[in-house]
Design a protein around this motif. Structure first.
Motif, short mmCIF file in Angstrom:
data_model
loop_
_atom_site.label_atom_id
_atom_site.label_comp_id
_atom_site.label_asym_id
_atom_site.label_seq_id
_atom_site.Cartn_x
_atom_site.Cartn_y
_atom_site.Cartn_z
N GLU A 30 13.35 8.38 31.80
CA GLU A 30 14.37 7.87 32.80
C GLU A 30 14.24 10.00 34.13
O GLU A 30 15.14 9.42 34.69
CB GLU A 30 15.34 7.55 32.22
CG GLU A 30 15.93 6.38 31.58
CD GLU A 30 17.57 5.74 30.43
OE1 GLU A 30 18.04 6.79 30.42
OE2 GLU A 30 16.96 5.11 30.46
N ALA A 31 14.34 10.90 33.24
CA ALA A 31 14.54 12.09 33.81
C ALA A 31 13.18 11.68 34.09
O ALA A 31 13.42 12.32 35.60
CB ALA A 31 14.36 12.81 32.63
N LEU A 32 12.18 11.26 33.78
CA LEU A 32 10.86 11.23 34.53
C LEU A 32 11.50 10.90 36.30
O LEU A 32 10.94 11.02 37.49
CB LEU A 32 9.71 11.46 34.49
CG LEU A 32 9.12 12.28 33.26
CD1 LEU A 32 8.48 12.05 32.42
CD2 LEU A 32 8.19 13.59 33.81
N GLU A 33 11.27 9.59 36.39
CA GLU A 33 11.98 8.38 37.24
C GLU A 33 12.66 8.81 38.50
O GLU A 33 12.75 9.19 39.24
CB GLU A 33 12.85 7.42 36.48
CG GLU A 33 11.45 6.43 35.69
CD GLU A 33 11.67 5.15 35.05
OE1 GLU A 33 13.14 4.89 35.34
OE2 GLU A 33 11.11 4.40 34.58
N ALA A 34 13.73 9.70 37.39
CA ALA A 34 14.95 10.47 38.85
C ALA A 34 13.99 11.33 39.60
O ALA A 34 14.29 10.84 40.77
CB ALA A 34 15.64 10.91 37.86
N VAL A 35 13.45 12.29 38.63
CA VAL A 35 12.92 12.99 39.76
C VAL A 35 12.18 12.75 40.73
O VAL A 35 11.42 12.95 41.69
CB VAL A 35 11.98 14.48 38.81
CG1 VAL A 35 11.35 15.24 39.06
CG2 VAL A 35 13.01 15.28 37.67
#
Length: 171
Positions: free
Chosen positions: A110-115
């Protein structure tokens, strides 16, 4: 020209939109994806996205709108799958590390997708310069030389990239 009646309540308009175009959209997606199940899932996701759209207005070209929403969702799926593959490959390349729990993996994805979403919102040139400076740690002079631009252009692009990130996080 097909037009949903403006006097219909949003629920009736959505029902009519779904009944009139679901089969068509699923067929288009099945041809693009080559898979009936993925096409059905993506068609449902498309109508769900349309349903959640705040402005339930009459559409002049519903098929064009549905196709655009579906294509954007399909692109997001491909990006997410590529991001997940890259994460799993990076994890496999570091066998000395203990694999994170499924919950931690989900949070990391989820963090990678947000970045990725934030970076994807930048203009191509700004993103490239920003990543060269921030991720690769290249000096501004080296970036300028490689891209055949001035150091001033590099500085301004990095500032725009930082402003974009700041707005995405704090706006």
């Amino acid at each position: 020209m097909y037009k949903l009646q403006a006097e219909m309540v949003p629920q009736e308009r959505m029902h009519k939109l779904y009944c009139d175009h679901h089969g068509w959209l699923e067929g288009v997606l099945r041809r693009k994806l080559g898979n009936r199940d993925d096409a059905a899932d993506l068609a449902q996701d498309t109508f769900e996205r349309v349903l959640r759209t705040p402005a339930q207005v009459a559409l002049r070209e519903p098929r064009g709108y549905l196709r655009a929403v579906a294509i954007n969702l399909m692109r997001n799926r491909y990006r997410r799958a590529a991001l997940e593959r890259a994460y799993l490959e990076a994890l496999a390349a570091r066998p000395e590390l203990t694999a994170p729990s499924p919950e931690t993996q989900r949070l990391l994805m989820e963090a990678l997708e947000a970045v990725h979403a934030v970076l994807d919102g930048m203009p191509e040139r700004t993103r490239r310069i920003f990543l060269m400076a921030q991720m690769d740690g290249m000096p501004y002079k080296a970036i300028a030389a490689e891209l055949d631009i001035t150091v001033n252009v590099v500085q301004k692009a990095v500032v725009r990239g930082l402003q974009h990130c700041y707005q995405a996080v704090y706006a």
